[in-house]
Scaffold this motif. Structure first.
Motif, PDB file in Angstrom:
ATOM      1  N   PHE A   1      80.228  33.646  73.704  1.00 46.80           N
ATOM      2  CA  PHE A   1      79.153  34.411  74.324  1.00 46.80           C
ATOM      3  C   PHE A   1      79.301  35.902  74.050  1.00 46.80           C
TER       4      PHE A   1
ATOM      5  N   ARG B   1      76.007  38.237  74.794  1.00 50.40           N
ATOM      6  CA  ARG B   1      75.134  38.865  75.784  1.00 50.40           C
ATOM      7  C   ARG B   1      73.920  37.981  76.057  1.00 50.40           C
ATOM      8  N   VAL B   2      73.239  38.295  77.151  1.00 52.83           N
ATOM      9  CA  VAL B   2      71.982  37.632  77.488  1.00 52.83           C
ATOM     10  C   VAL B   2      70.853  38.347  76.757  1.00 52.83           C
TER      11      VAL B   2
ATOM     12  N   GLU C   1      65.712  36.325  80.012  1.00 48.91           N
ATOM     13  CA  GLU C   1      65.647  35.206  80.934  1.00 48.91           C
ATOM     14  C   GLU C   1      64.300  35.211  81.631  1.00 48.91           C
TER      15      GLU C   1
ATOM     16  N   VAL D   1      67.019  30.697  80.046  1.00 53.48           N
ATOM     17  CA  VAL D   1      67.733  31.887  79.625  1.00 53.48           C
ATOM     18  C   VAL D   1      68.110  31.737  78.155  1.00 53.48           C
ATOM     19  N   TYR D   2      68.069  32.854  77.415  1.00 56.67           N
ATOM     20  CA  TYR D   2      68.484  32.884  76.015  1.00 56.67           C
ATOM     21  C   TYR D   2      69.792  33.667  75.911  1.00 56.67           C
ATOM     22  N   LEU D   3      70.806  33.062  75.314  1.00 58.77           N
ATOM     23  CA  LEU D   3      72.116  33.684  75.147  1.00 58.77           C
ATOM     24  C   LEU D   3      72.393  33.943  73.676  1.00 58.77           C
TER      25      LEU D   3
ATOM     26  N   GLY E   1      75.400  34.743  70.884  1.00 58.96           N
ATOM     27  CA  GLY E   1      76.832  34.686  70.639  1.00 58.96           C
ATOM     28  C   GLY E   1      77.086  34.375  69.184  1.00 58.96           C
TER      29      GLY E   1
ATOM     30  N   LYS F   1      69.372  28.440  73.949  1.00 56.38           N
ATOM     31  CA  LYS F   1      68.338  28.442  74.985  1.00 56.38           C
ATOM     32  C   LYS F   1      68.709  27.364  76.004  1.00 56.38           C
TER      33      LYS F   1
ATOM     34  N   SER G   1      64.637  38.323  72.427  1.00 54.08           N
ATOM     35  CA  SER G   1      65.099  39.408  73.288  1.00 54.08           C
ATOM     36  C   SER G   1      63.956  39.865  74.189  1.00 54.08           C
TER      37      SER G   1
END
Length: 328
Positions: A24, A26-27, A30, A37-39, A41, A57, A122
Motif C-alpha cells: 500500500f 496511498r488512498v 473513496e 475505495v481505490y488504493l 500501491g 478497488k 484519483s
C-alpha cells in the motif's frame, strides 16, 4: 483495422497472489455513498521480478435476496454494538459472523497501472466542456489516434475468445452486426437489482457514438432485441427493467453498450451528459433515414458528426487540457 488481440497472460492468477504481493502507498479516492475505495500501491506480477504500480478497488457487495431474513437475527452477527436509543429510534453497529455465504467485498485490480489509470481513479475536480464537430476533428480525434492499441487489448481478447470466454452470455461473430454480451466486472453476477452487463461490438471501426451512421441501425436494434431476450431467459428480467446506454466521452475507444438494471442507481455512469440512451441513438438515426426518404435533400453529415456534445471531464484527464486550450 485494429490490431490482433494481445496474448499476454493475466498479471495475477488469484486474489491471494495479488494481495500477498501488494504494498500500500496511498488512498486515491473513496466514495462513502457507493461504499468503495481505490488504493494505490505496487505489486510484482506473476512471472516478473520487478514491482509495478497497482490499483485496487474495494467495494462492499450488495445483500443477496435470500440472505435478507437471516440479517434480522442475532446469529448473523459476530458482534453487535448499540450506538444510541431515543424514543422509537435506535442505531447499532454490526459485524458479520463467519460463514456468510456471500462475499463481503469485491476486489478489482489494475496491474501494471499507468499514470492515466492513477489520474482516472484519483479524487479530482471535474469541469463541463462543449465539444463541437470542429473540436472533435482537431483535438479529440488526434488524441484518440495517439493512444496505444494495447489500451484496449483486453477488449480484443474477449472478442477473439482468448479471455473471459466462460463468462460470455451471447456471441455473434458477424463482422457488421455481431457483438459479445458479458457480465461487467463491476457486477457480482448474483444480485439482480445491481445487474450490469457489457456489449462489445465486433465492428472495430466504431470507436465511439461519433462514428454511428444509419448503416449501424441493424446492429443497434439487434443489441437491444437480443440482450433483452438473453436477460429474460437467463435472469427472468423483463425488457422494461433494463437501461441501455452509451458513454461519451467513453473510457475506452471501442464502441460498447452498458446495460444495467433500472434499480441500479448508485454509480456515476448514468450522469446526464455522459450517458446516452441506446433508444435515443436508434431514434436519431431512424429520423435520418426518414428525412432522406422524404424527398428532401440528404444531410451532408450524420447527426452524430454535426452535434455538439456537452460532458464533464476530470481536470487531470489529458483530453481536458487539450480542449481547454482550444476554448471548449
Amino acid at each position: 483495422m485494429a490490431p490482433a488481440a494481445s496474448s499476454s497472460a493475466p498479471s495475477f492468477s488469484s486474489a491471494d497472489a495479488l494481495l500477498s504481493s501488494f504494498r500500500f502507498e496511498r488512498v486515491l479516492s473513496e466514495d462513502p455513498r457507493a461504499l468503495l475505495v481505490y488504493l494505490l500501491g505496487t505489486a510484482v506480477p506473476e512471472g516478473q521480478s520487478e514491482r509495478a504500480p497497482c490499483i485496487l478497488k474495494l467495494e462492499k457487495t450488495p445483500y443477496a435476496p435470500d440472505e435478507a431474513p437471516s440479517l434480522a437475527t442475532p446469529g448473523a452477527w459476530s458482534k453487535l454494538q448499540t450506538v444510541t436509543c431515543n424514543d422509537i429510534y435506535s442505531t447499532s453497529l454490526a459485524w458479520f459472523a463467519p460463514g456468510r455465504t456471500t462475499a463481503d467485498v469485491q476486489i478489482l485490480s489494475i496491474c501494471p497501472a499507468t499514470e492515466k489509470h492513477v489520474k482516472k481513479y484519483s479524487m479530482q475536480v471535474s469541469r463541463l466542456v462543449r465539444e463541437t464537430p470542429e473540436l472533435y476533428e482537431t483535438v479529440v480525434k488526434p488524441y484518440m489516434d495517439s493512444l496505444s492499441p494495447s489500451t484496449i487489448s483486453w477488449v480484443y481478447n474477449i472478442l477473439d475468445g482468448t479471455a473471459e470466454a466462460e463468462n460470455v452470455l451471447y456471441r455473434d461473430d458477424d463482422p457488421e452486426t455481431g457483438f459479445v454480451l458479458t457480465p461487467d466486472l463491476k457486477w457480482d453476477q448474483k444480485t439482480l437489482s445491481a445487474l450490469y452487463l457489457l456489449v462489445l461490438t465486433q465492428d472495430r471501426t466504431i470507436r465511439s457514438l461519433r462514428n454511428l451512421r444509419t448503416r449501424h441501425l441493424p446492429l443497434l436494434r439487434k443489441i437491444r432485441q437480443e440482450c433483452e431476450r438473453v436477460a429474460m431467459e437467463r435472469y427472468g428480467i423483463e425488457k422494461g427493467e433494463l437501461r441501455f446506454f452509451v458513454h461519451y466521452q467513453p473510457t475506452y475507444y471501442h464502441f460498447h453498450v452498458h446495460i444495467v438494471h433500472l434499480s441500479y442507481l448508485s454509480f456515476s455512469g448514468i450522469t446526464v451528459g455522459q450517458a446516452h440512451l441506446l433508444d435515443d441513438l436508434i431514434d436519431s438515426l431512424s429520423l435520418e433515414v426518414e428525412a432522406s426518404n422524404s424527398g428532401g435533400p440528404a444531410p451532408l453529415q450524420s447527426w452524430f458528426e454535426r452535434r455538439t456534445f456537452t460532458y464533464s471531464l476530470g481536470v487531470e484527464h489529458p483530453l481536458y487540457a487539450l480542449l481547454k486550450e482550444k476554448g471548449a
